[in-house]
Design a protein around this motif. Structure first.
Motif, PDB file in Angstrom:
ATOM      1  N   ARG A  85    -155.340 -22.729  -5.940  1.00 35.54           N
ATOM      2  CA  ARG A  85    -155.624 -24.003  -6.607  1.00 35.54           C
ATOM      3  C   ARG A  85    -154.325 -24.769  -6.834  1.00 35.54           C
ATOM      4  NH1 ARG A  85    -160.822 -24.010  -7.854  1.00 35.54           N
ATOM      5  NH2 ARG A  85    -161.889 -22.026  -8.251  1.00 35.54           N
ATOM      6  N   LYS A  86    -154.400 -26.060  -6.607  1.00 41.73           N
ATOM      7  CA  LYS A  86    -153.203 -26.894  -6.710  1.00 41.73           C
ATOM      8  C   LYS A  86    -152.614 -26.818  -8.114  1.00 41.73           C
ATOM      9  CE  LYS A  86    -152.271 -29.212  -3.470  1.00 41.73           C
ATOM     10  NZ  LYS A  86    -152.568 -30.555  -3.085  1.00 41.73           N
ATOM     11  N   GLU A  87    -153.514 -26.783  -9.142  1.00 41.34           N
ATOM     12  CA  GLU A  87    -153.000 -26.818 -10.515  1.00 41.34           C
ATOM     13  C   GLU A  87    -152.279 -25.525 -10.905  1.00 41.34           C
ATOM     14  OE1 GLU A  87    -156.238 -27.126  -9.752  1.00 41.34           O
ATOM     15  OE2 GLU A  87    -157.530 -25.908 -11.033  1.00 41.34           O
ATOM     16  N   ASP A  88    -152.511 -24.435 -10.143  1.00 41.76           N
ATOM     17  CA  ASP A  88    -151.822 -23.169 -10.442  1.00 41.76           C
ATOM     18  C   ASP A  88    -150.437 -23.121  -9.818  1.00 41.76           C
ATOM     19  OD1 ASP A  88    -154.126 -22.362 -11.676  1.00 41.76           O
ATOM     20  OD2 ASP A  88    -154.876 -21.227  -9.948  1.00 41.76           O
ATOM     21  N   HIS A  89    -150.146 -24.122  -9.028  1.00 40.62           N
ATOM     22  CA  HIS A  89    -149.016 -23.996  -8.131  1.00 40.62           C
ATOM     23  C   HIS A  89    -147.804 -24.790  -8.602  1.00 40.62           C
ATOM     24  CE1 HIS A  89    -146.996 -23.382  -4.318  1.00 40.62           C
ATOM     25  NE2 HIS A  89    -147.957 -22.545  -4.018  1.00 40.62           N
ATOM     26  N   PRO A  90    -146.617 -24.248  -8.458  1.00 42.01           N
ATOM     27  CA  PRO A  90    -145.407 -25.021  -8.771  1.00 42.01           C
ATOM     28  C   PRO A  90    -145.221 -26.146  -7.767  1.00 42.01           C
ATOM     29  CG  PRO A  90    -144.821 -22.942  -7.737  1.00 42.01           C
ATOM     30  CD  PRO A  90    -146.294 -22.892  -7.986  1.00 42.01           C
ATOM     31  N   PRO A  91    -144.420 -27.158  -8.110  1.00 38.95           N
ATOM     32  CA  PRO A  91    -144.178 -28.267  -7.164  1.00 38.95           C
ATOM     33  C   PRO A  91    -143.690 -27.745  -5.820  1.00 38.95           C
ATOM     34  CG  PRO A  91    -143.249 -28.765  -9.309  1.00 38.95           C
ATOM     35  CD  PRO A  91    -143.688 -27.332  -9.371  1.00 38.95           C
ATOM     36  N   PHE A  92    -144.104 -28.439  -4.751  1.00 34.92           N
ATOM     37  CA  PHE A  92    -143.812 -28.012  -3.386  1.00 34.92           C
ATOM     38  C   PHE A  92    -142.684 -28.862  -2.825  1.00 34.92           C
ATOM     39  CE2 PHE A  92    -144.984 -28.301   1.248  1.00 34.92           C
ATOM     40  CZ  PHE A  92    -144.743 -26.978   1.554  1.00 34.92           C
ATOM     41  N   HIS A  93    -141.643 -28.189  -2.326  1.00 33.90           N
ATOM     42  CA  HIS A  93    -140.515 -28.904  -1.743  1.00 33.90           C
ATOM     43  C   HIS A  93    -140.330 -28.476  -0.292  1.00 33.90           C
ATOM     44  CE1 HIS A  93    -139.420 -30.457  -5.649  1.00 33.90           C
ATOM     45  NE2 HIS A  93    -139.479 -29.237  -6.141  1.00 33.90           N
ATOM     46  N   GLU A  94    -140.025 -29.464   0.559  1.00 31.69           N
ATOM     47  CA  GLU A  94    -139.754 -29.166   1.957  1.00 31.69           C
ATOM     48  C   GLU A  94    -138.421 -29.768   2.359  1.00 31.69           C
ATOM     49  OE1 GLU A  94    -143.282 -28.767   4.923  1.00 31.69           O
ATOM     50  OE2 GLU A  94    -143.505 -30.645   3.862  1.00 31.69           O
ATOM     51  N   ASP A  95    -137.777 -29.111   3.308  1.00 28.59           N
ATOM     52  CA  ASP A  95    -136.503 -29.630   3.810  1.00 28.59           C
ATOM     53  C   ASP A  95    -136.710 -30.688   4.879  1.00 28.59           C
ATOM     54  OD1 ASP A  95    -135.139 -27.923   2.145  1.00 28.59           O
ATOM     55  OD2 ASP A  95    -135.099 -26.302   3.622  1.00 28.59           O
ATOM     56  N   ILE A  96    -137.935 -30.789   5.395  1.00 27.31           N
ATOM     57  CA  ILE A  96    -138.199 -31.748   6.481  1.00 27.31           C
ATOM     58  C   ILE A  96    -139.144 -32.837   5.992  1.00 27.31           C
ATOM     59  CG2 ILE A  96    -137.869 -30.038   8.299  1.00 27.31           C
ATOM     60  CD1 ILE A  96    -140.983 -29.956   8.481  1.00 27.31           C
ATOM     61  N   ASP A  97    -139.081 -33.988   6.653  1.00 29.61           N
ATOM     62  CA  ASP A  97    -140.042 -35.061   6.396  1.00 29.61           C
ATOM     63  C   ASP A  97    -141.160 -34.890   7.419  1.00 29.61           C
ATOM     64  OD1 ASP A  97    -141.534 -37.295   6.043  1.00 29.61           O
ATOM     65  OD2 ASP A  97    -139.888 -38.719   6.190  1.00 29.61           O
ATOM     66  N   TRP A  98    -142.249 -34.236   6.991  1.00 34.95           N
ATOM     67  CA  TRP A  98    -143.298 -33.885   7.962  1.00 34.95           C
ATOM     68  C   TRP A  98    -143.943 -35.119   8.566  1.00 34.95           C
ATOM     69  CZ3 TRP A  98    -148.251 -35.568   7.071  1.00 34.95           C
ATOM     70  CH2 TRP A  98    -148.562 -35.944   5.765  1.00 34.95           C
ATOM     71  N   LYS A  99    -143.894 -36.270   7.864  1.00 30.98           N
ATOM     72  CA  LYS A  99    -144.504 -37.480   8.408  1.00 30.98           C
ATOM     73  C   LYS A  99    -143.750 -37.977   9.638  1.00 30.98           C
ATOM     74  CE  LYS A  99    -146.585 -38.907   4.059  1.00 30.98           C
ATOM     75  NZ  LYS A  99    -146.620 -39.882   2.964  1.00 30.98           N
TER      76      LYS A  99
END
Length: 605
Positions: free
Chosen positions: A585-599
């Motif tokens: 579940r999204k609310e259980d999860h810490p903020p998500f960080h990525e090194d790449i710009d997937w867009k």
């Protein structure tokens, strides 16, 4: 008898493994490389197929490639010679790849997978026809194939009977229904070999104001569905574009630039070419019926993904039943090539058919066990909840009924371009704002595009004007009259995208502006868990219908692995991710960080 089928070097390369005439595995290369429509040699897909079959390369009896490269090369040479010197730039661009790769398929196969045995080369439309007839439920049937172009053929029809198919007639390049549709795809600002389904989805917003111009200037259509195109308006034989200045003059200005604002003209163009395409498909189908006299029709080739046209053939009752290869484009050619090797080259008896098709719901790709998923979640320290199946379906159906959007990852991945409940994003079809929310915040795609419904097979004729099954989301049918909401006079006057916000039925999120829907019927024997989820949702809400869209964002291939699914989940505004028996579940999860710009990683399609 172990046969590997391969398609490659145009778009949607794929591999398929056939054992004693039964499909063991099939997958598109894009799912592994994460490059949409990837055309490279399908090394990853081949490895997966061999792994699923439990063998190495050595026990392979044959490899079959889905077309004849030398004949195709001859067509390209002849075409460019006919347009010298105009065609020189595109000739110079195309030839190095042919000389380096495409003419040396056996050497490439040996290099990529260390196979040194016999390689067979059926013709392109022969492969399409085989992919349509042999896995169908029929012991004899007519077939119709339609695409851009193979070697020379652009459409073909014939008869499949017992263990053989026979092509009766072909339409040849440059006269091509697939390329005609692609020309309008290009002209309306979408990507060729990718955006054709967007044109189909855009069509109901427009008016057919250009239909007569198309008949008067672009094609000479005959009663049997054959036609000749007026090539003075097209550029694809020798140029680097699909259309030319003459096309622009005919259709009120230059081609739309990609990603620019859609206008009523593009909607009218989409509606017009869609109507012309449907008319050609209907005339072809009637002619095939007249010549063959067969009760059933099998379809393949990229044009067979035009589910609106397919629905018109079915609705006109030209044949008793249709069966459409779910991987109707070039990916399915890998399957057809393997079938040709088995039945035509080896003359094997037709495998037993018992009423339903042999495609196994098209769940032919990789799967991951709950143990695999748990290992993945633990390794990445992702918070999760484990549920037994009954409780899992209860939890997920509750979430859906509350308006949450679910990433649903269950069982073997689908073969073909459609998500069918194995790698899907699901939502409540009753929600009036779900289409807009899912398009803009989750799929990151154009707001006009409709979503398709999954419906319990047992309930389909209560909700849609459809008799029989549509397990591969390749037939369009209207929402039942009694489920529709009639528009007010003010609403009926709306034009273009303004039509989008009008609620048209009890399931507005999957009802297109013309009251149609691209239906998937879900069968318990094909996917028990997905059927169970729909059943549970129906018990709680009285509605047996869910939104089912592919588990990806715009420009990304459908997810293959738990990692792909997790990344897609965290990059979007999905609420819940279901990986086999685990819920994240999204609310259980810490903020998500990525090194790449997937867009920037996924090129917009």
């Amino acid at each position: 008898m172990n046969i590997l089928g391969i398609s490659a070097y145009y778009h949607d390369s794929a591999a398929c493994f056939l054992r004693d005439g039964q499909i063991v595995a099939a997958a598109q290369e894009e799912r592994f490389t994460r490059k949409r429509h990837d055309a490279v040699f399908p090394t990853h897909a081949v490895r997966y197929c061999l792994k699923e079959a439990g063998i190495s390369v050595d026990p392979l009896d044959y490899v079959a490639f889905y077309d004849k490269p030398f004949i195709k090369f001859n067509r390209i040479l002849e075409t460019h010679l006919a347009f010298v010197p105009k065609g020189l730039p595109s000739f110079i661009k195309a030839i190095p790849l042919w000389l380096k790769q495409k003419l040396w398929i056996p050497d490439l196969i040996e290099k990529e997978i260390a196979y040194k045995g016999k390689v067979l080369f059926p013709e392109h439309h022969e492969s399409h026809a085989a992919s349509a007839y042999f896995p169908s439920p029929f012991k004899r049937a007519a077939f119709l194939t339609m695409d851009g172009v193979g070697e020379w053929a652009t459409s073909s029809f014939g008869v499949g009977a017992d263990n053989k198919i026979k092509i009766i007639s072909e339409l040849h390049f440059p006269h091509s229904l697939g390329l005609l549709y692609s020309a309008f795809t290009y002209f309306t600002g979408f990507k060729v070999n990718s955006g054709e389904y967007k044109v189909m989805g855009l069509a109901p917003y427009g008016e057919p104001k250009y239909v007569q111009k198309i008949y008067d200037h672009l094609i000479d259509l005959k009663e049997d569905g054959s036609f000749k195109m007026n090539m003075k308006y097209f550029n694809y034989c020798a140029g680097l574009t699909m259309t030319n200045g003459g096309f622009e003059e005919l259709f009120d200005g230059p081609a739309r630039k990609s990603e620019s604002r859609l206008t009523q003209r593009e909607m009218d163009l989409a509606r017009s070419i869609q109507e012309v395409t449907e008319e050609i498909m209907l005339r072809m189908a009637r002619h095939v019926k007249k010549v063959t006299g067969e009760k059933y029709l099998c379809l393949a080739g990229g044009v067979s993904l035009n589910c609106v046209g397919n629905g018109k053939i079915l609705k006109n009752r030209i044949f008793d039943e249709l069966w459409i290869q779910p991987a109707a484009g070039d990916a399915g050619g890998a399957l057809g090539a393997a079938y040709i090797a088995y039945y035509h080259y080896l003359n094997k008896s037709l495998v037993q058919k018992n009423g339903r098709d042999l495609q196994k719901g098209s769940y032919l790709g990789p799967s991951y066990t709950s143990e695999d998923v748990k290992t993945f979640l633990d390794q990445h320290q992702i918070p999760y909840h484990f549920y037994e199946v009954k409780d899992l379906l209860d939890q997920v159906s509750d979430d859906l009924a509350q308006g949450k959007v679910i990433g649903w990852f269950q069982g073997r991945m689908e073969f073909g371009p459609r998500s069918l409940g194995a790698r899907s994003i699901l939502g409540d079809a009753r929600s009036s704002d779900m289409q807009k929310r899912m398009n803009l915040k989750i799929k990151m795609r154009e707001s006009f595009r409709p979503f398709a419904p999954s419906v319990l097979f047992e309930k389909v004729n209560e909700w849609f004007e459809l008799e029989g099954e549509s397990p591969y989301m390749l037939l369009v049918a209207d929402v039942k009259k009694e489920k529709q909401r009639q528009m007010t006079q003010e609403e009926e006057k709306r034009w273009g995208i303004d039509k989008l916000n009008v609620i048209r039925s009890e399931i507005p999120a999957v009802t297109h502006v013309d009251y149609s829907a691209r239906v998937q019927t879900v069968h318990k024997e094909d996917h028990p868990r997905y059927h169970g989820l729909l059943s549970q949702f129906y018990k709680k809400t009285g509605c047996p219908v869910l939104i089912n869209t592919s588990f990806n964002v715009r420009g990304e291939p459908i997810v293959e692995s738990p990692l792909d699914a997790y990344r897609c989940f965290m990059r979007t505004e999905m609420d819940t991710l279901v990986l086999e028996n685990f819920i994240v579940r999204k609310e259980d999860h810490p903020p998500f960080h990525e090194d790449i710009d997937w867009k920037k990683v996924y090129e917009l399609d």
